[in-house]
Write an enzyme that holds these catalytic residues in place. Structure first.
Site, PDB file in Angstrom:
ATOM      1  N   THR A 145       0.835  -1.067  -0.203  1.00 36.23           N
ATOM      2  CA  THR A 145       0.135   0.085  -0.186  1.00 36.23           C
ATOM      3  C   THR A 145       0.843   1.082  -0.012  1.00 36.23           C
ATOM      4  OG1 THR A 145      -1.701  -1.217   1.474  1.00 36.23           O
ATOM      5  CG2 THR A 145      -1.862   1.171   1.139  1.00 36.23           C
ATOM      6  N   GLU A 146       0.514   2.276  -0.972  1.00 38.68           N
ATOM      7  CA  GLU A 146       1.190   3.386  -0.946  1.00 38.68           C
ATOM      8  C   GLU A 146       2.789   3.223  -1.395  1.00 38.68           C
ATOM      9  OE1 GLU A 146      -0.831   5.488  -1.435  1.00 38.68           O
ATOM     10  OE2 GLU A 146      -2.539   5.105  -0.202  1.00 38.68           O
ATOM     11  N   MET A 147       3.141   1.940  -1.687  1.00 39.05           N
ATOM     12  CA  MET A 147       4.633   1.774  -2.047  1.00 39.05           C
ATOM     13  C   MET A 147       5.449   1.998  -0.798  1.00 39.05           C
ATOM     14  SD  MET A 147       5.807   2.676  -5.558  1.00 39.05           S
ATOM     15  CE  MET A 147       5.112   2.089  -7.152  1.00 39.05           C
ATOM     16  N   ILE A 148       4.812   1.843   0.341  1.00 46.47           N
ATOM     17  CA  ILE A 148       5.420   1.694   1.783  1.00 46.47           C
ATOM     18  C   ILE A 148       6.673   0.547   1.849  1.00 46.47           C
ATOM     19  CG2 ILE A 148       4.982   1.349   4.373  1.00 46.47           C
ATOM     20  CD1 ILE A 148       2.596   2.982   3.769  1.00 46.47           C
ATOM     21  N   SER A 346      -6.547   2.866   3.507  1.00 49.92           N
ATOM     22  CA  SER A 346      -5.399   4.024   3.743  1.00 49.92           C
ATOM     23  C   SER A 346      -6.091   5.522   3.756  1.00 49.92           C
ATOM     24  CB  SER A 346      -3.964   3.879   3.234  1.00 49.92           C
ATOM     25  OG  SER A 346      -4.147   3.834   1.756  1.00 49.92           O
TER      26      SER A 346
END
Length: 395
Positions: A145-148, A346
């Protein structure tokens, strides 16, 4: 010649309705069904269906030389099934070409990699099962998610059996290094890392139709010259962006579809290769390990986690939500489990960000008038959800 890796994120949150204090205890339907339906149908009609048709025609015209990759959240697939089944069918047609890699992410597009390793694993397994069921592939690449991403998150991903992960080519991490090479996780080097070329990706994602941009209008010839320039050295160029860029954020009348078709035709005619992460890690060796002790993301100038964990409102909402996990699983009710999943998305916490006022991209997608309004609405829903859980536990 360089390899171009095209990756597209597909996610739509399930949006909460305006949920007031007097709704609590009497109304357990938390979703804005009208907004979710109209948004899903609008995005499908303006982006998913026409862009999928374009990709399919390009794949056929070039005899499979165009290869692309997608990650699709489970919540996006749920909404396509309910509101836009023709869009889901168009993704299945792309999957059947053999030229598309489906990349796993978290089913609910959640922040569980930061908050709950156990829930993170459940989210990933659920998304993998959905991809195998809907598209007939077992994912080997992961996109959080969100490139975390951090070293420790990468190690968790490797333990789940993935061989590659994609994340942000953040300047403060790379320093003098280039995102145009393959790297490896610092704890488990067997996990290969592909890094987003932020500048070239965001030229399409944000700047394509910006008439104040000194490079407007962006043509396929100009863009390809940037990719192949000696000032952009490396083995690959990783163009990672939201799929909704095409036709939704950048509307059809900007010329984005014509641009993309021309770009693919031109790149292939000049000998460039389009490939997917699974094949790229077989063709290239990492140039080094990448040390990322603190989590990064692809959001905001800071490329950190402050868009979701940056203030007390967000941290209170997140901690209270994840404190309910044991109760949710102990009860085992599918309806409550569904609420648990969409409450993790998110986007809900992004809407509470106090960074809005210095980030127009946040303000433009936020349905609430203020971070406090987003927080109050979310907490009203969460409080009623907790009430349901407690009643079930007591009974």
């Amino acid at each position: 010649m360089k390899t171009i890796c095209l990756y597209f994120q597909i996610h739509q949150p399930l949006r909460l309705k305006k949920y007031r204090f007097f709704n609590m205890g009497v109304d357990t339907n938390y979703l804005d069904e009208h907004l979710n339906r109209t948004t899903a149908q609008k995005v499908a009609g303006s982006c998913y269906i026409p862009m999928n048709d374009l990709l399919l025609s390009l794949i056929e015209r070039h005899n499979g030389a165009l290869r692309v990759s997608f990650s699709i959240s489970g919540l996006a697939v749920e909404q396509m099934k309910q509101y836009a089944p023709e869009a889901l069918e168009s993704f299945r047609r792309l999957a059947a070409t053999g030229c598309v890699e489906f990349i796993a992410e978290t089913y609910s597009h959640s922040l569980s990699s930061i908050t709950s390793p156990d829930e993170f694993r459940e989210e990933v397994y659920r998304d993998m099962a959905m991809i195998e069921r809907e598209f007939g592939q077992k994912p080997t690449t992961f996109r959080n998610t969100e490139m975390i991403y951090s070293d420790s998150i990468g190690e968790m991903v490797s333990q789940l059996g993935f061989t590659a992960m994609i994340t942000e080519g953040a300047k403060h991490i790379l320093g003098w290094k280039s995102p145009n090479y393959l790297y490896a996780n610092a704890i488990n080097p067997r996990l290969k890392l592909l890094l987003r070329n932020a500048r070239l990706s965001d030229d399409l994602r944000y700047r394509f139709s910006d008439r104040t941009w000194n490079e407007w209008p962006l043509t396929a010839d100009k863009y390809l010259s940037w990719l192949t320039s000696d000032r952009n050295p490396g083995d690959m160029v990783n163009l990672f962006l939201d799929y909704e860029t095409f036709g939704y954020h950048q509307s059809a009348d900007t010329g984005i579809f014509d641009f993309f078709g021309r770009f693919v035709d031109l790149a292939l005619s000049e000998g460039l290769v389009f490939d997917t992460p699974h094949h790229i890690i077989e063709r290239f060796q990492p140039v080094s390990v990448l040390h990322i002790p603190y989590a990064i993301s692809w959001t905001d100038e800071e490329r950190d986690l402050t868009a979701w964990f940056g203030n007390e409102l967000q941290n209170e909402a997140i901690s209270k939500l994840y404190a309910q996990r044991d109760k949710v699983y102990a009860i085992g009710d599918e309806g409550l489990m569904h609420v648990w999943r969409f409450m993790q998305t998110s986007n809900h916490f992004y809407y509470m960000s106090t960074k809005w006022f210095s980030d127009n991209t946040v303000a433009n997608v936020n349905p609430y008038g203020s971070p406090y309004e987003a927080f109050i609405n979310y907490m009203n829903v969460l409080s009623d959800f907790i009430r349901q859980l407690d009643e079930r536990v007591q009974n």
